[in-house]
Write a protein that holds these residues in place. Structure first.
Motif, PDB file in Angstrom:
ATOM      1  N   HIS A  63       0.842  -1.195   0.000  1.00  0.00           N
ATOM      2  CA  HIS A  63       0.000   0.000   0.000  1.00  0.00           C
ATOM      3  C   HIS A  63       0.876   1.243   0.000  1.00  0.00           C
ATOM      4  CE1 HIS A  63      -4.046  -1.572   0.255  1.00  0.00           C
ATOM      5  NE2 HIS A  63      -3.704  -2.404   1.218  1.00  0.00           N
ATOM      6  N   THR A  64       0.368   2.311  -0.615  1.00  0.00           N
ATOM      7  CA  THR A  64       1.136   3.553  -0.715  1.00  0.00           C
ATOM      8  C   THR A  64       0.550   4.668   0.139  1.00  0.00           C
ATOM      9  OG1 THR A  64      -0.121   4.220  -2.680  1.00  0.00           O
ATOM     10  CG2 THR A  64       1.932   3.003  -3.039  1.00  0.00           C
ATOM     11  N   SER A  65      -0.473   4.350   0.946  1.00  0.00           N
ATOM     12  CA  SER A  65      -1.021   5.321   1.883  1.00  0.00           C
ATOM     13  C   SER A  65      -1.524   4.573   3.118  1.00  0.00           C
ATOM     14  CB  SER A  65      -2.150   6.139   1.224  1.00  0.00           C
ATOM     15  OG  SER A  65      -2.533   7.218   2.071  1.00  0.00           O
ATOM     16  N   VAL A  66      -2.200   5.275   4.007  1.00  0.00           N
ATOM     17  CA  VAL A  66      -2.626   4.709   5.288  1.00  0.00           C
ATOM     18  C   VAL A  66      -3.472   3.451   5.082  1.00  0.00           C
ATOM     19  CG1 VAL A  66      -3.880   5.163   7.434  1.00  0.00           C
ATOM     20  CG2 VAL A  66      -2.655   7.022   6.266  1.00  0.00           C
ATOM     21  N   VAL A  67      -3.150   2.386   5.811  1.00  0.00           N
ATOM     22  CA  VAL A  67      -3.947   1.155   5.779  1.00  0.00           C
ATOM     23  C   VAL A  67      -5.070   1.333   6.798  1.00  0.00           C
ATOM     24  CG1 VAL A  67      -3.947  -1.345   6.043  1.00  0.00           C
ATOM     25  CG2 VAL A  67      -1.912  -0.183   5.136  1.00  0.00           C
ATOM     26  N   MET A  68      -6.265   1.639   6.306  1.00  0.00           N
ATOM     27  CA  MET A  68      -7.353   2.070   7.174  1.00  0.00           C
ATOM     28  C   MET A  68      -8.109   0.923   7.841  1.00  0.00           C
ATOM     29  SD  MET A  68      -7.368   5.369   7.253  1.00  0.00           S
ATOM     30  CE  MET A  68      -8.997   5.751   7.869  1.00  0.00           C
ATOM     31  N   SER A  69      -8.231  -0.216   7.135  1.00  0.00           N
ATOM     32  CA  SER A  69      -9.065  -1.291   7.674  1.00  0.00           C
ATOM     33  C   SER A  69      -8.589  -2.639   7.161  1.00  0.00           C
ATOM     34  CB  SER A  69     -10.535  -1.064   7.282  1.00  0.00           C
ATOM     35  OG  SER A  69     -11.393  -2.006   7.890  1.00  0.00           O
ATOM     36  N   LEU A  70      -8.783  -3.676   7.985  1.00  0.00           N
ATOM     37  CA  LEU A  70      -8.384  -5.045   7.651  1.00  0.00           C
ATOM     38  C   LEU A  70      -9.554  -5.983   7.930  1.00  0.00           C
ATOM     39  CD1 LEU A  70      -4.915  -5.012   9.449  1.00  0.00           C
ATOM     40  CD2 LEU A  70      -5.263  -4.907   6.964  1.00  0.00           C
ATOM     41  N   LEU A  71      -9.651  -7.041   7.133  1.00  0.00           N
ATOM     42  CA  LEU A  71     -10.736  -8.015   7.290  1.00  0.00           C
ATOM     43  C   LEU A  71     -10.246  -9.379   6.854  1.00  0.00           C
ATOM     44  CD1 LEU A  71     -13.878  -8.464   7.768  1.00  0.00           C
ATOM     45  CD2 LEU A  71     -14.129  -8.100   5.315  1.00  0.00           C
ATOM     46  N   CYS A  72     -10.542 -10.406   7.626  1.00  0.00           N
ATOM     47  CA  CYS A  72     -10.244 -11.776   7.217  1.00  0.00           C
ATOM     48  C   CYS A  72     -11.515 -12.420   6.677  1.00  0.00           C
ATOM     49  CB  CYS A  72      -9.720 -12.596   8.400  1.00  0.00           C
ATOM     50  SG  CYS A  72      -8.048 -12.142   8.913  1.00  0.00           S
ATOM     51  N   TRP A  73     -11.418 -13.033   5.517  1.00  0.00           N
ATOM     52  CA  TRP A  73     -12.532 -13.779   4.932  1.00  0.00           C
ATOM     53  C   TRP A  73     -11.982 -15.104   4.404  1.00  0.00           C
ATOM     54  CZ3 TRP A  73     -13.846 -14.635  -0.533  1.00  0.00           C
ATOM     55  CH2 TRP A  73     -15.044 -15.359  -0.670  1.00  0.00           C
TER      56      TRP A  73
ATOM     57  N   LEU B  16      -8.060  -9.179   3.603  1.00  0.00           N
ATOM     58  CA  LEU B  16      -8.406  -8.028   2.783  1.00  0.00           C
ATOM     59  C   LEU B  16      -7.961  -6.768   3.500  1.00  0.00           C
ATOM     60  CD1 LEU B  16     -10.445 -10.359   1.903  1.00  0.00           C
ATOM     61  CD2 LEU B  16     -11.912  -8.515   1.082  1.00  0.00           C
ATOM     62  N   SER B  17      -7.376  -5.847   2.766  1.00  0.00           N
ATOM     63  CA  SER B  17      -6.930  -4.581   3.341  1.00  0.00           C
ATOM     64  C   SER B  17      -7.374  -3.438   2.450  1.00  0.00           C
ATOM     65  CB  SER B  17      -5.401  -4.563   3.490  1.00  0.00           C
ATOM     66  OG  SER B  17      -4.769  -4.702   2.224  1.00  0.00           O
ATOM     67  N   CYS B  18      -7.734  -2.313   3.054  1.00  0.00           N
ATOM     68  CA  CYS B  18      -8.097  -1.138   2.258  1.00  0.00           C
ATOM     69  C   CYS B  18      -7.297   0.059   2.738  1.00  0.00           C
ATOM     70  CB  CYS B  18      -9.593  -0.855   2.315  1.00  0.00           C
ATOM     71  SG  CYS B  18     -10.179  -0.109   3.855  1.00  0.00           S
TER      72      CYS B  18
ATOM     73  N   HIS C 163     -11.883   6.558  -5.105  1.00  0.00           N
ATOM     74  CA  HIS C 163     -11.725   7.353  -3.900  1.00  0.00           C
ATOM     75  C   HIS C 163     -10.982   6.544  -2.842  1.00  0.00           C
ATOM     76  CE1 HIS C 163     -14.629  10.297  -5.492  1.00  0.00           C
ATOM     77  NE2 HIS C 163     -15.300   9.236  -5.912  1.00  0.00           N
ATOM     78  N   GLY C 164     -10.467   7.242  -1.831  1.00  0.00           N
ATOM     79  CA  GLY C 164      -9.812   6.556  -0.736  1.00  0.00           C
ATOM     80  C   GLY C 164     -10.800   5.718   0.053  1.00  0.00           C
ATOM     81  N   LEU C 165     -10.307   4.618   0.626  1.00  0.00           N
ATOM     82  CA  LEU C 165     -11.164   3.691   1.354  1.00  0.00           C
ATOM     83  C   LEU C 165     -10.922   3.797   2.850  1.00  0.00           C
ATOM     84  CD1 LEU C 165     -10.382   1.365  -1.409  1.00  0.00           C
ATOM     85  CD2 LEU C 165     -12.728   1.319  -0.590  1.00  0.00           C
ATOM     86  N   LEU C 166     -12.016   3.676   3.632  1.00  0.00           N
ATOM     87  CA  LEU C 166     -11.951   3.940   5.056  1.00  0.00           C
ATOM     88  C   LEU C 166     -12.215   2.726   5.931  1.00  0.00           C
ATOM     89  CD1 LEU C 166     -14.063   7.241   4.982  1.00  0.00           C
ATOM     90  CD2 LEU C 166     -11.567   7.033   4.941  1.00  0.00           C
ATOM     91  N   THR C 167     -13.218   1.930   5.595  1.00  0.00           N
ATOM     92  CA  THR C 167     -13.659   0.851   6.481  1.00  0.00           C
ATOM     93  C   THR C 167     -14.142  -0.338   5.667  1.00  0.00           C
ATOM     94  OG1 THR C 167     -14.425   2.499   8.073  1.00  0.00           O
ATOM     95  CG2 THR C 167     -15.185   0.249   8.401  1.00  0.00           C
ATOM     96  N   LEU C 168     -13.802  -1.554   6.113  1.00  0.00           N
ATOM     97  CA  LEU C 168     -14.305  -2.786   5.516  1.00  0.00           C
ATOM     98  C   LEU C 168     -15.166  -3.533   6.536  1.00  0.00           C
ATOM     99  CD1 LEU C 168     -11.095  -4.225   3.783  1.00  0.00           C
ATOM    100  CD2 LEU C 168     -12.911  -2.855   2.721  1.00  0.00           C
ATOM    101  N   CYS C 169     -16.238  -4.160   6.029  1.00  0.00           N
ATOM    102  CA  CYS C 169     -17.076  -4.990   6.882  1.00  0.00           C
ATOM    103  C   CYS C 169     -17.666  -6.100   6.027  1.00  0.00           C
ATOM    104  CB  CYS C 169     -18.195  -4.169   7.522  1.00  0.00           C
ATOM    105  SG  CYS C 169     -19.298  -5.134   8.602  1.00  0.00           S
ATOM    106  N   GLY C 170     -17.726  -7.304   6.569  1.00  0.00           N
ATOM    107  CA  GLY C 170     -18.312  -8.435   5.859  1.00  0.00           C
ATOM    108  C   GLY C 170     -19.647  -8.819   6.448  1.00  0.00           C
TER     109      GLY C 170
END
Length: 433
Positions: free
Chosen positions: A310-320, A325-327, A354-361
């Motif tokens: 990633h080239t900017s802030v890693v805002m959220s992580l999710l395992c599936w 998964l990272s955004c 656009h930039g990504l902020l939050t992930l949810c499954g």
């Protein structure tokens, strides 16, 4: 903790058909045929007389005449309090992004500013949306008002009839799930950076502390050690783990004898604030403002790998399932999988505008996995996994910083205005909300 009364908003936990029953209810008024235009991503009919989904193959449960929906965390493979699965070795999935042509299109994908202010004179003829969502299969139940600043965390403890929401306005609001009434407001004395629940415990991240509250005994503890804001919390391997503003990851272990949380570890490595944490299997994954993801062993608490794609802030992580998964604010969602050597590598990159902020499954009404990802254009995209076919969009007046899945097809969003919205998956097409 100081408690005072809150305002009254009503929402109900609505039941409804699910699984095969839901599919039958949906299909009753449609031809039992999959729309060929939908399959090619070109269907513009709304509503369409044909099915916008593949016909499900018979399962052992339906063949035996027994149904019953599967629990999200247990059976759909997303990480969460009930199931902590992470990337496994030698696991690849070649269908990432391969069936991504199905794009939801209806009117201009922009909410009418005049409608938001209650003054649009065009009605149904307006070329902009008169709705807070776009797409079928989910609908808005209600809005919960009260927070004065951005909603930073939402928690619905398993088996509880209370919803907890935290905000930068330094409060946690407690909502009754049966009536939607705000039962109390808890003043924490600092901006709430995150909320999680584990068993009877609720944990709140605030500047320089983690607040722990046992909802059964009303025990109220303050865990010191963090420097600056606590942005992320997670539980794994019987440890409470916090990501802090100075880049340190702190861990505590609960001591039953003393009924307290005792410091267990301090993990160093990130050079800037840790803003996202997730546990999968026996691994802890941390995302930081230093643009990196670190992989830690939950057994040894040693860093096993640093991911720098990633080239900017890693805002959220999710395992599936077996994937991480990272955004990031770099406008990408990356899907990671373990190689034969055990190290993670990117197997698919999804690009956004656009930039990504939050992930949810969350599973939809048929139990299929759906990814919700919040963008900094004040919207949430909904995608089928693993295809990344677009299912719809949710809009807000300001950025949505908190998304949480609940039972019974419910999910929740919290935005920058302090508003919490309650949504529900359903078999019927969504109506304008």
């Amino acid at each position: 903790m100081d408690l005072d009364g809150g305002n009254k908003r009503v929402f109900n936990r609505l039941g409804g058909p699910s699984g095969a029953a839901a599919a039958t209810a949906t299909d009753a008024g449609k031809h039992q045929k999959v729309c060929t235009y939908w399959k090619s991503g070109k269907c513009t009919r709304f509503p369409c007389p044909f099915l916008h989904r593949e016909l499900p193959a018979p399962t052992a449960a339906t063949a035996n005449g027994s149904g019953g929906g599967k629990r999200f965390a247990d059976d759909r493979g997303f990480s969460g309090p009930a199931a902590r699965r992470g990337p496994n070795f030698n696991a690849h999935n070649n269908s990432w992004g391969r069936v991504g042509a199905n794009k939801v299109v209806r009117k201009t994908e922009k909410v009418c500013n005049f409608w938001m202010q209650g003054s649009c004179n065009y009605g149904d003829k307006c070329r902009f949306l008169h709705s807070w969502s776009l797409g079928e299969g989910f609908s808005l139940l209600t809005q919960l008002e009260g927070h004065q600043k951005v909603v930073s965390g939402i928690a619905l403890p398993s088996g509880s009839d209370k919803l907890y929401t935290g905000s930068n306005d330094e409060t946690v609001r407690i909502w009754d799930c049966a009536s939607g009434q705000c039962m109390a407001v808890v003043n924490l004395g600092g901006e709430v950076g995150c909320i999680i629940s584990e068993g009877p415990w609720l944990f709140f991240g605030i500047p320089n502390f983690v607040k722990a509250w046992n909802t059964q005994t009303n025990a109220d503890l303050s865990l010191s050690g963090p420097v600056g804001q606590v942005y992320a919390l997670v539980v794994g391997n019987e440890l409470l783990i916090a990501g802090t503003q100075d880049g340190t990851i702190l861990a505590w272990k609960f001591n039953v004898a003393t009924n307290s949380f005792e410091p267990a570890a301090s993990l160093k490595g990130h050079t800037l604030a840790v803003v996202s944490l997730v546990v999968g299997g026996n691994r802890l994954y941390s995302g930081s403002m230093d643009n990196s993801i670190r992989v830690w062993s939950l057994e040894t608490l040693q860093c096993l790998q640093t991911l720098t794609e990633h080239t900017s802030v890693v805002m959220s992580l999710l395992c599936w399932e077996q994937f991480l998964l990272s955004c990031s604010l770099d406008q990408t969602i990356k899907v990671w999988v373990a190689t034969e050597s055990g190290y993670l590598e990117v197997t698919y990159t999804h690009n956004e505008e656009h930039g990504l902020l939050t992930l949810c499954g969350t599973p939809d009404f048929e139990g299929k996995p759906v990814l919700l990802c919040s963008c900094n254009d004040n919207s949430v995209r909904l995608y089928d996994l693993p295809s990344f076919s677009e299912r719809g969009k949710i809009f807000a007046k300001q950025e949505i910083r908190a998304i949480e899945a609940g039972p019974g097809g419910l999910f929740f969003t919290g935005d920058g205005t302090g508003q919490v919205r309650v949504w529900k998956w359903s078999a019927e097409p969504a109506t304008a909300s």
